[in-house]
Design a protein around this motif. Sequence first.
Motif, mmCIF file in Angstrom:
data_model
loop_
_atom_site.group_PDB
_atom_site.id
_atom_site.type_symbol
_atom_site.label_atom_id
_atom_site.label_comp_id
_atom_site.label_asym_id
_atom_site.label_seq_id
_atom_site.Cartn_x
_atom_site.Cartn_y
_atom_site.Cartn_z
ATOM 1 N N ALA A 74 0.839 -1.195 0.000
ATOM 2 C CA ALA A 74 0.000 0.000 0.000
ATOM 3 C C ALA A 74 0.875 1.246 0.000
ATOM 4 C CB ALA A 74 -0.899 -0.005 1.229
ATOM 5 N N GLY A 75 0.509 2.216 -0.816
ATOM 6 C CA GLY A 75 1.246 3.474 -0.875
ATOM 7 C C GLY A 75 2.404 3.476 -1.855
ATOM 8 N N SER A 76 2.732 2.343 -2.397
ATOM 9 C CA SER A 76 3.821 2.260 -3.369
ATOM 10 C C SER A 76 3.291 2.645 -4.746
ATOM 11 C CB SER A 76 4.375 0.838 -3.392
ATOM 12 O OG SER A 76 5.475 0.749 -4.257
ATOM 13 N N GLN A 77 4.114 3.333 -5.505
ATOM 14 C CA GLN A 77 3.727 3.806 -6.831
ATOM 15 C C GLN A 77 4.470 3.029 -7.922
ATOM 16 O OE1 GLN A 77 1.349 6.186 -7.266
ATOM 17 N NE2 GLN A 77 1.138 6.091 -5.045
ATOM 18 N N PRO A 78 3.803 2.769 -9.060
ATOM 19 C CA PRO A 78 4.512 2.115 -10.168
ATOM 20 C C PRO A 78 5.633 3.015 -10.690
ATOM 21 C CG PRO A 78 2.171 2.426 -10.691
ATOM 22 C CD PRO A 78 2.423 3.046 -9.366
ATOM 23 N N ARG A 79 6.682 2.397 -11.163
ATOM 24 C CA ARG A 79 7.813 3.142 -11.719
ATOM 25 C C ARG A 79 8.182 2.536 -13.061
ATOM 26 N NH1 ARG A 79 8.160 3.449 -6.384
ATOM 27 N NH2 ARG A 79 9.097 5.215 -5.351
ATOM 28 N N ALA A 80 8.623 3.395 -13.958
ATOM 29 C CA ALA A 80 9.019 2.928 -15.290
ATOM 30 C C ALA A 80 10.307 2.119 -15.236
ATOM 31 C CB ALA A 80 9.195 4.123 -16.231
ATOM 32 N N GLU A 81 11.181 2.464 -14.287
ATOM 33 C CA GLU A 81 12.453 1.755 -14.235
ATOM 34 C C GLU A 81 12.991 1.687 -12.811
ATOM 35 O OE1 GLU A 81 15.533 2.006 -17.490
ATOM 36 O OE2 GLU A 81 16.541 3.130 -15.896
ATOM 37 N N VAL A 82 13.351 0.484 -12.389
ATOM 38 C CA VAL A 82 14.013 0.242 -11.106
ATOM 39 C C VAL A 82 15.245 -0.598 -11.404
ATOM 40 C CG1 VAL A 82 13.826 -0.991 -8.912
ATOM 41 C CG2 VAL A 82 11.964 0.447 -9.678
ATOM 42 N N ARG A 83 16.334 -0.293 -10.712
ATOM 43 C CA ARG A 83 17.603 -1.006 -10.921
ATOM 44 C C ARG A 83 17.781 -2.101 -9.877
ATOM 45 N NH1 ARG A 83 21.371 4.140 -11.104
ATOM 46 N NH2 ARG A 83 20.123 4.363 -9.246
#
Length: 161
Positions: A74-83
């Motif tokens: 909960a509260g986490s947002q999608p991201r286009a790129e994570v390393r």
Amino acid sequence: MSPAARSSRGSSALRFGRFAAMGTVAALILVAGVWASWGTAQHAMLTKGRERGTVAVARCAGGTCTGPYAPLSAGSQPRAEVRLERSVAVEEGRTYTVVLKPGGVEGVRGGPAGILYAWVPLGGALLLASVVVAGGLLRTRVAWVMALSGAALLTAAFVVV
């Protein structure tokens, strides 16, 4: 004072010196193993309040792999790129459960696989320190316990990852 009394005091001082030196070396090896592991393990183990999700690894180049992040907590947002750090545990085209480090750009493997993989440096340190404990401190039972613990940790990480 008899020569035998001087000789026994000298040999006990040498035994104490060897014990102190080898004990210090073994302790330093173990501290270094914990230190090397904790940087990643803290994120994999202490997940409360951290962003958790999955990363579908799209490409790997150099020492990192990247991919889109899909949140699970909960509260986490999608991201286009994570390393993610590139290692034997990360392959292109696979999806991994991750915990994001503060800042949200870098992730570490989550779940049992991530925890065990994070503690691999400690497993190696246990194996190395067991040799010092057996040879330098002459504590073979302790050395066997340390060696078997390190081998069990490394084997479990290999199996799970």
